[in-house]
Design a protein around this motif. Structure first.
Motif, PDB file in Angstrom:
ATOM      1  N   ILE A 162      42.231  42.986  57.677  1.00  0.00           N
ATOM      2  CA  ILE A 162      40.811  42.926  58.547  1.00  0.00           C
ATOM      3  C   ILE A 162      41.000  44.080  59.591  1.00  0.00           C
ATOM      4  O   ILE A 162      41.735  43.984  60.291  1.00  0.00           O
ATOM      5  N   ASN A 176      39.005  35.519  54.602  1.00  0.00           N
ATOM      6  CA  ASN A 176      40.074  36.220  55.284  1.00  0.00           C
ATOM      7  C   ASN A 176      40.134  35.632  56.740  1.00  0.00           C
ATOM      8  O   ASN A 176      41.250  35.859  57.267  1.00  0.00           O
ATOM      9  N   TRP A 177      39.140  35.495  57.350  1.00  0.00           N
ATOM     10  CA  TRP A 177      39.102  35.089  58.897  1.00  0.00           C
ATOM     11  C   TRP A 177      39.778  33.587  58.870  1.00  0.00           C
ATOM     12  O   TRP A 177      40.664  33.414  59.812  1.00  0.00           O
ATOM     13  N   LYS A 178      39.749  32.838  57.861  1.00  0.00           N
ATOM     14  CA  LYS A 178      40.358  31.417  58.034  1.00  0.00           C
ATOM     15  C   LYS A 178      41.701  31.814  57.685  1.00  0.00           C
ATOM     16  O   LYS A 178      42.628  30.881  58.494  1.00  0.00           O
ATOM     17  N   LYS A 181      43.252  32.806  61.066  1.00  0.00           N
ATOM     18  CA  LYS A 181      43.173  31.936  62.094  1.00  0.00           C
ATOM     19  C   LYS A 181      44.522  30.764  61.760  1.00  0.00           C
ATOM     20  O   LYS A 181      45.353  30.528  62.562  1.00  0.00           O
ATOM     21  N   ILE A 258      37.803  41.252  66.431  1.00  0.00           N
ATOM     22  CA  ILE A 258      39.218  41.173  66.169  1.00  0.00           C
ATOM     23  C   ILE A 258      40.066  40.721  67.261  1.00  0.00           C
ATOM     24  O   ILE A 258      40.553  39.678  67.308  1.00  0.00           O
ATOM     25  N   ASN A 261      38.972  37.189  68.302  1.00  0.00           N
ATOM     26  CA  ASN A 261      39.443  36.041  67.650  1.00  0.00           C
ATOM     27  C   ASN A 261      41.106  35.826  67.919  1.00  0.00           C
ATOM     28  O   ASN A 261      41.169  34.695  67.924  1.00  0.00           O
TER      29      ASN A 261
END
Length: 294
Positions: A162, A176-178, A181, A258, A261
């Protein structure tokens, strides 16, 4: 002793030249020159799978310039590393061979985990309050490296695909975000308060724009405010209002997303920005290995 580091990222290539002097038996790193060239290799690689002819020529010409500069400064030791874009480029190894033949520079392709370790080589957290745990966040064009540090030990490091250039090209998926996280929630935990240490050109730019004194942290609420301001503007408007180059104005908002998050998911409210980079880490890494041989 003069040492150089070359960092070939997805957004830009940097040459950092330091002179190392011993002061009270401790090494002092003095910056002699820093040259940044916005190659934007990720713009080709993350969409085409390879580096196109125009950017290939830019890489080769840039390395010739870097080689000449190192000769002018009489650099004794150097290390050149390429990260996410060159890792993913189908023609990366061919370009590296061409660079070696034309400029004499030997480029290593390093893994995301090693990239994270190089930021850690700056040893910034060792000089900070031991009452805290620290999360290094290094945001690049192709990837984000996280390194978690507590009680003098590195407990966790991870590289995520990312980065700002990937986001600019809509190549980062919800999955990708999941994944990021979930990794953060699982691994970035401490009984101590956690603070962030940010690196990369974008967070350095945000910090300089904030007018906060060196050594003082920025708050997550400030980053969220800046993100909203930038997200509401076009690239041209950001360039005009904040006096930014185009290659900074288009990716800065993605870098802020980024950082916001990562800090939110790890429940971090403050971030220090000590102007460290992969190139700085490379310099320290070279010096440490030379010192160990003595």
């Amino acid at each position: 002793m003069k040492i150089a580091a070359i960092d070939i990222g997805s957004n830009a290539a940097r040459l950092l030249i330091n002179e190392v002097k011993i002061n009270n038996k401790q090494p002092e790193f003095i910056k002699l020159n820093l040259l940044r060239i916005p190659l934007r290799l990720g713009m080709d690689v993350f969409t085409l799978g390879k580096i196109g002819e125009e950017r290939e020529k830019m890489v080769i010409d840039s390395m010739k310039i870097f080689s000449d500069l190192m000769k002018m400064y009489k650099v004794e030791h150097y290390r050149a590393c390429a990260t996410s874009a060159m890792r993913d480029a189908a023609n990366g190894k061919d370009i590296i061979n061409e660079v070696r033949q034309t400029s004499g520079i030997n480029i290593e392709i390093i893994s995301g985990d090693e990239e994270a370790s190089l930021v850690f080589e700056n040893h910034i957290a060792e000089a900070l309050d031991k009452e805290f745990a620290y999360l290094y966040i290094d945001v690049g064009g192709g990837s984000t490296e996280l390194t978690f540090y507590e009680n003098g030990k590195m407990l966790y490091e991870k590289s995520f695909n990312i980065g700002t250039i990937r986001l600019l090209n809509n190549l980062v998926t919800p999955d990708n975000w999941k994944d990021m996280k979930e990794e953060i929630r699982k691994n970035i935990n401490s009984k101590k308060p956690i603070v962030a240490i940010g690196s990369g050109g974008n967070i350095n730019k945000v910090f300089s724009m904030s007018k906060i004194k060196d050594g003082k942290p920025m708050s997550l609420s400030h980053l969220k405010k800046v993100y909203k301001e930038f997200d509401d503007l076009t690239v041209d408007e950001r360039m005009t209002k904040y006096n930014l180059r185009e290659d900074r104005a288009d990716v800065l908002v993605h870098a802020l997303k980024i950082f916001n998050n990562v800090m939110s998911w790890s429940e971090i409210s403050r971030i220090f920005v000590p102007k460290i980079s992969v190139a700085d880490g490379l310099i320290h890494n070279i010096y440490s290995k030379l010192a160990d041989k003595k």
